[in-house]
Design a protein around this motif. Structure first.
Motif, PDB file in Angstrom:
ATOM      1  N   VAL A 110       0.666  -1.304   0.271  1.00  0.00           N
ATOM      2  CA  VAL A 110       0.021   0.533   0.129  1.00  0.00           C
ATOM      3  C   VAL A 110       0.680   1.038  -0.190  1.00  0.00           C
ATOM      4  O   VAL A 110       1.677   1.644   1.344  1.00  0.00           O
ATOM      5  N   PRO A 111       1.304   2.374  -1.142  1.00  0.00           N
ATOM      6  CA  PRO A 111       1.705   3.512  -1.474  1.00  0.00           C
ATOM      7  C   PRO A 111       1.420   3.871  -0.643  1.00  0.00           C
ATOM      8  O   PRO A 111      -0.121   4.694   0.078  1.00  0.00           O
ATOM      9  N   GLY A 112       1.939   4.867  -0.095  1.00  0.00           N
ATOM     10  CA  GLY A 112       1.962   6.444   0.103  1.00  0.00           C
ATOM     11  C   GLY A 112       1.373   6.971   1.424  1.00  0.00           C
ATOM     12  O   GLY A 112      -0.017   7.086   2.133  1.00  0.00           O
ATOM     13  N   THR A 113       1.465   6.227   2.621  1.00  0.00           N
ATOM     14  CA  THR A 113       1.002   6.129   3.919  1.00  0.00           C
ATOM     15  C   THR A 113       1.794   7.229   4.759  1.00  0.00           C
ATOM     16  O   THR A 113       2.720   7.311   4.872  1.00  0.00           O
ATOM     17  N   ILE A 114       1.614   7.043   5.952  1.00  0.00           N
ATOM     18  CA  ILE A 114       2.726   8.178   6.652  1.00  0.00           C
ATOM     19  C   ILE A 114       3.830   7.219   6.887  1.00  0.00           C
ATOM     20  O   ILE A 114       4.843   7.212   7.228  1.00  0.00           O
ATOM     21  N   LEU A 115       3.679   6.094   6.975  1.00  0.00           N
ATOM     22  CA  LEU A 115       4.788   4.789   7.630  1.00  0.00           C
ATOM     23  C   LEU A 115       5.389   4.464   6.300  1.00  0.00           C
ATOM     24  O   LEU A 115       6.328   3.653   6.182  1.00  0.00           O
ATOM     25  N   GLY A 116       5.133   5.401   4.862  1.00  0.00           N
ATOM     26  CA  GLY A 116       5.681   5.331   3.578  1.00  0.00           C
ATOM     27  C   GLY A 116       4.855   4.195   2.862  1.00  0.00           C
ATOM     28  O   GLY A 116       3.761   4.257   3.015  1.00  0.00           O
ATOM     29  N   ASP A 117       5.592   3.343   1.978  1.00  0.00           N
ATOM     30  CA  ASP A 117       5.044   2.604   0.961  1.00  0.00           C
ATOM     31  C   ASP A 117       5.588   1.223   2.190  1.00  0.00           C
ATOM     32  O   ASP A 117       6.092   0.665   2.194  1.00  0.00           O
ATOM     33  N   LEU A 118       3.700   0.405   2.476  1.00  0.00           N
ATOM     34  CA  LEU A 118       3.511  -0.270   3.155  1.00  0.00           C
ATOM     35  C   LEU A 118       3.655  -1.463   2.938  1.00  0.00           C
ATOM     36  O   LEU A 118       2.508  -1.959   1.731  1.00  0.00           O
ATOM     37  N   SER A 119       4.215  -2.612   3.341  1.00  0.00           N
ATOM     38  CA  SER A 119       4.080  -4.059   2.582  1.00  0.00           C
ATOM     39  C   SER A 119       3.216  -5.190   3.473  1.00  0.00           C
ATOM     40  O   SER A 119       3.770  -4.842   4.739  1.00  0.00           O
ATOM     41  N   PHE A 120       2.708  -5.902   3.216  1.00  0.00           N
ATOM     42  CA  PHE A 120       1.924  -6.777   4.356  1.00  0.00           C
ATOM     43  C   PHE A 120       2.645  -8.394   3.598  1.00  0.00           C
ATOM     44  O   PHE A 120       2.364  -7.619   2.225  1.00  0.00           O
ATOM     45  N   ALA A 121       2.761  -9.092   4.733  1.00  0.00           N
ATOM     46  CA  ALA A 121       2.706 -10.298   4.817  1.00  0.00           C
ATOM     47  C   ALA A 121       1.703 -10.961   3.598  1.00  0.00           C
ATOM     48  O   ALA A 121       0.097 -10.496   4.059  1.00  0.00           O
TER      49      ALA A 121
END
Length: 388
Positions: A351-362
């Motif tokens: 999921v791109p563009g979050t407060i935490l940066g581009d966030l990857s999920f398992a």
């Protein structure tokens, strides 16, 4: 506009109507999307839960200023789980009756685990913001689980690194919250210590309930064991953890105080103050430090949060806001509010563009993070430095 009181804090909750949504029934086209938040708003973790709820509202306002989600505005409904599983189940059923599109929940793992089946049966997407216990992502209570915070499993490896490779500890003690979160965290830390392969000995274990604030008897036992380091696993950052830190110093224990990942928050510094000096821990978010000081979405959130609350957001705030961002981004990409469709756009993806940066999920819904190990060098000013 209505106002909901959370202890001493007050947060405005907007109810503006949005424009027509995509692929929505005609009856719902002009209705706002309801976002449920279930966290402790009272009791030992109340101040921390209030921060999470307030951050979700700030994130909702930022999204509404950009047109909302699928062309519809967001309205936030927050409820107090009182850090009690039975109360959490009641609040989850109330969210079902409210017909919310998503629930952002979780400070206490036992509460999250109790609520999961209720929300899953109602086909409501359930995103865990903070609760860390590994069974949350087992798929049993919620087969579409998503978690923004790091897990006990991820944190355990970092704690083992601190204990054996950074501190060189050989005699290790545990002060452990006696529930799914605390016991699970200790179990994982011990397993990770074994993987490293260096010699160490577990010299003392003292357990306590979440709401405990008097640790003097336990600390007397810890002192007698003469540990090199003591791991403190306590999720009551507004009561139990500050009390534990202060009483640890008063007991004159020489072993290094190693706080479980993510438990040294601003509330701990405000209450425990100078006693926090020397603590070693780790975390996944610092609002003003790299890489977050270069992330546009984080800078926007920090500015909005400071304006609303006159202080910088802590990790709990960032996790709550990021949970809403992740859901909104996935819903927009999927052009749907359907639980399985939106969860499918998150789990196993990025999921791109979050407060935490581009966030990857398992594939199991667990967000992936990079931890920073730090030491508190001045508890009075909450000054920390990275441990390399």
């Amino acid at each position: 506009m209505t106002r909901i009181s959370f202890g001493r804090r007050r947060f405005a909750v907007g109810a503006a109507a949005g424009v027509a949504g995509l692929a929505m029934p005609a009856i719902a086209q002009n209705e706002p999307i309801k976002v449920g938040v279930i966290v402790p708003l009272s009791g030992p973790a109340g101040p921390n839960g209030q921060v999470v709820a307030g951050a979700v509202k700030v994130a909702a306002e930022l999204l509404n200023a950009k047109g909302g989600v699928l062309g519809r505005k967001l309205v936030v409904i927050a409820k107090d789980d009182e850090s009690t599983p039975a109360v959490g189940v009641t609040r989850a059923n109330e969210m079902v009756a409210e017909k919310v599109a998503v629930v952002i929940e979780g400070w206490n793992s036992p509460v999250t685990l109790a609520m999961q089946p209720v929300l899953a049966r109602a086909d409501i997407l359930d995103i865990t913001a903070v609760s860390k216990a590994d069974p949350i992502l087992s798929g049993q209570g919620n087969p579409m689980a998503v978690r923004i915070n790091s897990s006990n499993g991820q944190d355990g490896a970092v704690c083992a690194e601190i204990l054996l490779n950074k501190l060189g500890a050989k005699r290790i003690g545990f002060l452990t919250q006696n529930d799914a979160y605390g016991n699970g965290a200790q179990q994982v830390i011990e397993a990770e210590l074994a993987k490293i392969g260096k010699p160490w000995e577990k010299v003392v274990v003292e357990q306590f309930p979440f709401k405990q604030t008097d640790f003097r008897v336990s600390l007397a036992n810890v002192k007698q064991a003469k540990p090199d380091a003591v791991v403190a696993i306590n999720a009551a950052e507004s009561s139990g953890m500050p009390a534990l830190i202060q009483q640890y110093r008063q007991a004159g224990i020489e072993g290094t105080f190693v706080a479980a990942v993510g438990t040294i928050l601003p509330t701990v510094f405000r209450i425990a103050g100078e006693a926090t000096t020397g603590i070693v821990s780790a975390d996944i978010y610092f609002p003003d430090l790299p890489p977050f000081d270069k992330i546009k979405e984080n800078l926007e959130f920090v500015e909005a949060y400071r304006k609303a609350h006159n202080e910088a957001p802590d990790k709990g705030a960032a996790l709550g806001a990021a949970a809403l961002e992740v859901w909104a981004s996935a819903a927009a990409a999927a052009k749907s509010l359907d639980r399985k469709t939106v969860a499918g756009a998150i789990r196993g993806g990025k999921v791109p563009g979050t407060i935490l940066g581009d966030l990857s999920f398992a594939a199991n819904g667990q967000a992936q993070h990079k931890h920073t190990i730090f030491k508190v060098v001045d508890g009075k000013t909450a000054k920390i430095e990275a441990v390399t």
